[in-house]
Design a protein around this motif. Structure first.
Motif, PDB file in Angstrom:
ATOM      1  N   GLU A  13       0.854  -1.199   0.093  1.00  0.00           N
ATOM      2  CA  GLU A  13      -0.029   0.114  -0.183  1.00  0.00           C
ATOM      3  C   GLU A  13       1.035   1.250  -0.104  1.00  0.00           C
ATOM      4  OE1 GLU A  13      -3.312   0.291  -0.412  1.00  0.00           O
ATOM      5  OE2 GLU A  13      -3.431  -1.914  -0.524  1.00  0.00           O
ATOM      6  N   ALA A  14       1.965   1.364   0.841  1.00  0.00           N
ATOM      7  CA  ALA A  14       2.870   2.559   0.832  1.00  0.00           C
ATOM      8  C   ALA A  14       3.814   2.576  -0.459  1.00  0.00           C
ATOM      9  CB  ALA A  14       3.577   2.253   2.038  1.00  0.00           C
ATOM     10  N   TRP A  15       4.150   1.660  -1.113  1.00  0.00           N
ATOM     11  CA  TRP A  15       4.848   1.468  -2.255  1.00  0.00           C
ATOM     12  C   TRP A  15       4.192   1.982  -3.428  1.00  0.00           C
ATOM     13  CZ3 TRP A  15       4.366  -1.556  -6.792  1.00  0.00           C
ATOM     14  CH2 TRP A  15       5.556  -1.328  -7.742  1.00  0.00           C
ATOM     15  N   LEU A  16       2.833   1.859  -3.337  1.00  0.00           N
ATOM     16  CA  LEU A  16       1.910   2.094  -4.419  1.00  0.00           C
ATOM     17  C   LEU A  16       2.228   3.559  -5.101  1.00  0.00           C
ATOM     18  CD1 LEU A  16      -1.155  -0.194  -3.963  1.00  0.00           C
ATOM     19  CD2 LEU A  16       0.602  -0.486  -5.970  1.00  0.00           C
ATOM     20  N   THR A  17       2.150   4.348  -3.857  1.00  0.00           N
ATOM     21  CA  THR A  17       2.147   5.804  -3.933  1.00  0.00           C
ATOM     22  C   THR A  17       3.458   6.727  -4.038  1.00  0.00           C
ATOM     23  OG1 THR A  17       1.245   6.267  -1.975  1.00  0.00           O
ATOM     24  CG2 THR A  17      -0.220   5.740  -3.576  1.00  0.00           C
ATOM     25  N   GLN A  18       4.384   5.935  -3.461  1.00  0.00           N
ATOM     26  CA  GLN A  18       5.699   6.533  -2.905  1.00  0.00           C
ATOM     27  C   GLN A  18       6.757   6.645  -4.182  1.00  0.00           C
ATOM     28  OE1 GLN A  18       7.170   4.622   0.533  1.00  0.00           O
ATOM     29  NE2 GLN A  18       5.775   5.441   1.687  1.00  0.00           N
ATOM     30  N   ALA A  19       7.013   7.720  -4.620  1.00  0.00           N
ATOM     31  CA  ALA A  19       7.845   7.871  -5.675  1.00  0.00           C
ATOM     32  C   ALA A  19       9.358   7.649  -4.908  1.00  0.00           C
ATOM     33  CB  ALA A  19       7.915   9.376  -6.288  1.00  0.00           C
ATOM     34  N   ASP A  20      10.100   7.072  -5.713  1.00  0.00           N
ATOM     35  CA  ASP A  20      11.803   7.171  -5.407  1.00  0.00           C
ATOM     36  C   ASP A  20      12.657   7.939  -6.235  1.00  0.00           C
ATOM     37  OD1 ASP A  20      14.146   6.296  -4.884  1.00  0.00           O
ATOM     38  OD2 ASP A  20      14.162   4.215  -5.028  1.00  0.00           O
ATOM     39  N   PRO A  21      12.745   9.146  -5.726  1.00  0.00           N
ATOM     40  CA  PRO A  21      13.642  10.127  -6.475  1.00  0.00           C
ATOM     41  C   PRO A  21      15.180   9.637  -6.832  1.00  0.00           C
ATOM     42  CG  PRO A  21      13.158  10.964  -4.338  1.00  0.00           C
ATOM     43  CD  PRO A  21      12.481   9.686  -4.402  1.00  0.00           C
ATOM     44  N   ARG A  22      15.480   8.659  -6.126  1.00  0.00           N
ATOM     45  CA  ARG A  22      16.975   8.159  -6.633  1.00  0.00           C
ATOM     46  C   ARG A  22      16.883   7.213  -7.685  1.00  0.00           C
ATOM     47  NH1 ARG A  22      17.289   7.705  -0.606  1.00  0.00           N
ATOM     48  NH2 ARG A  22      16.533   5.824  -1.561  1.00  0.00           N
ATOM     49  N   ALA A  23      15.660   6.433  -8.113  1.00  0.00           N
ATOM     50  CA  ALA A  23      15.560   5.476  -8.787  1.00  0.00           C
ATOM     51  C   ALA A  23      16.285   5.981 -10.179  1.00  0.00           C
ATOM     52  CB  ALA A  23      14.253   4.906  -9.249  1.00  0.00           C
ATOM     53  N   GLY A  24      16.784   4.852 -11.025  1.00  0.00           N
ATOM     54  CA  GLY A  24      17.207   4.854 -12.200  1.00  0.00           C
ATOM     55  C   GLY A  24      16.291   4.891 -13.217  1.00  0.00           C
ATOM     56  N   TRP A  25      16.336   4.996 -14.408  1.00  0.00           N
ATOM     57  CA  TRP A  25      15.313   5.184 -15.355  1.00  0.00           C
ATOM     58  C   TRP A  25      14.346   4.077 -15.371  1.00  0.00           C
ATOM     59  CZ3 TRP A  25      13.288   9.268 -17.838  1.00  0.00           C
ATOM     60  CH2 TRP A  25      12.191   8.987 -18.709  1.00  0.00           C
ATOM     61  N   SER A  26      15.211   2.844 -15.689  1.00  0.00           N
ATOM     62  CA  SER A  26      14.182   1.618 -15.732  1.00  0.00           C
ATOM     63  C   SER A  26      13.559   1.409 -14.660  1.00  0.00           C
ATOM     64  CB  SER A  26      15.432   0.498 -16.209  1.00  0.00           C
ATOM     65  OG  SER A  26      16.080  -0.084 -15.245  1.00  0.00           O
ATOM     66  N   ASP A  27      14.096   1.535 -13.504  1.00  0.00           N
ATOM     67  CA  ASP A  27      13.351   1.302 -12.005  1.00  0.00           C
ATOM     68  C   ASP A  27      12.103   2.403 -12.158  1.00  0.00           C
ATOM     69  OD1 ASP A  27      15.055  -0.572 -11.374  1.00  0.00           O
ATOM     70  OD2 ASP A  27      16.343   0.525 -10.081  1.00  0.00           O
ATOM     71  N   PHE A  28      12.209   3.382 -12.430  1.00  0.00           N
ATOM     72  CA  PHE A  28      11.171   4.544 -12.465  1.00  0.00           C
ATOM     73  C   PHE A  28       9.997   3.986 -13.186  1.00  0.00           C
ATOM     74  CE2 PHE A  28      10.124   8.245 -15.329  1.00  0.00           C
ATOM     75  CZ  PHE A  28       9.174   8.677 -14.605  1.00  0.00           C
ATOM     76  N   VAL A  29      10.375   3.586 -14.575  1.00  0.00           N
ATOM     77  CA  VAL A  29       9.369   3.162 -15.658  1.00  0.00           C
ATOM     78  C   VAL A  29       8.761   2.080 -15.252  1.00  0.00           C
ATOM     79  CG1 VAL A  29       9.102   2.271 -18.181  1.00  0.00           C
ATOM     80  CG2 VAL A  29      10.581   4.236 -17.584  1.00  0.00           C
ATOM     81  N   GLY A  30       9.709   1.122 -14.804  1.00  0.00           N
ATOM     82  CA  GLY A  30       8.934  -0.159 -14.116  1.00  0.00           C
ATOM     83  C   GLY A  30       8.071   0.001 -12.996  1.00  0.00           C
ATOM     84  N   HIS A  31       8.425   0.909 -12.024  1.00  0.00           N
ATOM     85  CA  HIS A  31       7.284   1.165 -11.277  1.00  0.00           C
ATOM     86  C   HIS A  31       6.025   1.596 -11.507  1.00  0.00           C
ATOM     87  CE1 HIS A  31       6.984   3.412  -7.031  1.00  0.00           C
ATOM     88  NE2 HIS A  31       6.220   2.488  -7.067  1.00  0.00           N
ATOM     89  N   VAL A  32       6.050   2.520 -12.475  1.00  0.00           N
ATOM     90  CA  VAL A  32       4.738   3.265 -12.997  1.00  0.00           C
ATOM     91  C   VAL A  32       3.956   2.111 -13.685  1.00  0.00           C
ATOM     92  CG1 VAL A  32       4.121   4.987 -14.475  1.00  0.00           C
ATOM     93  CG2 VAL A  32       5.714   5.653 -12.902  1.00  0.00           C
ATOM     94  N   LEU A  33       4.838   1.374 -14.706  1.00  0.00           N
ATOM     95  CA  LEU A  33       4.126   0.505 -15.512  1.00  0.00           C
ATOM     96  C   LEU A  33       3.442  -0.486 -14.473  1.00  0.00           C
ATOM     97  CD1 LEU A  33       6.541  -0.253 -18.570  1.00  0.00           C
ATOM     98  CD2 LEU A  33       4.490   1.242 -18.196  1.00  0.00           C
TER      99      LEU A  33
END
Length: 184
Positions: free
Chosen positions: A77-97
């Motif tokens: 539940e927490a992870w679903l809405t928490q952005a990770d500003p240090r995430a690399g590009w593929s991690d950022f994209v994977g999280h949103v997808l």
């Protein structure tokens, strides 16, 4: 995005067996072939030892089904809405997808969290800096953040046009190699 988070997100859809979790994480994140199935099983073992995941029965052919505990559900539940500003590009994209693929998930909240994270990038390096690498580093951060914001616009446009969320896939993958056809 960690494999741990991906596993927990997939298990938020219901009990699943190890290779099912593997396939779901890879297809939902568009990372085909990049996660070793052994990594999935070792992470599931660790999650069990931390009381985040439990065994929840077996499939008809004897594969163990994993499910979230209350602690695991709270973590998702927490992870679903928490952005990770240090995430690399593929991690950022994977999280949103991955979040966009979960029925009922607050993908708009996650997108807004990433928008805030990518809007707070430094404009220029410290004026006292004579370091050309600092200038290039700041420039790279600014360009990547601009790209992230444009991609998030595309995601929101796509989500407005159609449904991307889907349940767990119940189709079992074939095991082993296909039999060789004889040419005779």
């Amino acid at each position: 995005m960690s494999v741990r988070s991906g596993i927990l997100a997939v298990l938020s859809l219901g009990p699943a067996y190890g290779s099912q979790v593997h396939g779901e994480v890879e297809t939902r994140m568009q990372r085909a072939g990049t996660i070793n199935v052994g990594q999935i099983y070792s992470t599931l073992d660790r999650l069990q030892s931390h009381n985040v995941v439990i065994l929840d029965g077996m499939t008809a052919d004897g594969l163990p089904l994993y499910a979230l505990t209350a602690q695991g559900r709270a973590e998702v539940e927490a992870w679903l809405t928490q952005a990770d500003p240090r995430a690399g590009w593929s991690d950022f994209v994977g999280h949103v997808l991955l979040v966009a693929s979960l029925p009922g998930a607050p993908v708009d909240d996650l997108i807004e969290a990433y928008r805030r994270a990518h809007s707070m990038v430094p404009g220029q390096p410290d004026d006292r800096s004579d370091d050309p690498l600092a200038v290039l580093g700041t420039s790279a951060t600014r360009i990547l953040s601009g790209s992230a914001l444009r991609w998030l616009d595309e995601v929101q446009d796509a989500l407005a046009q159609g449904e991307y969320a889907r349940p767990l896939d119940s189709l079992r993958p074939r095991r082993g190699r296909r039999p060789r056809l004889d040419a005779t």
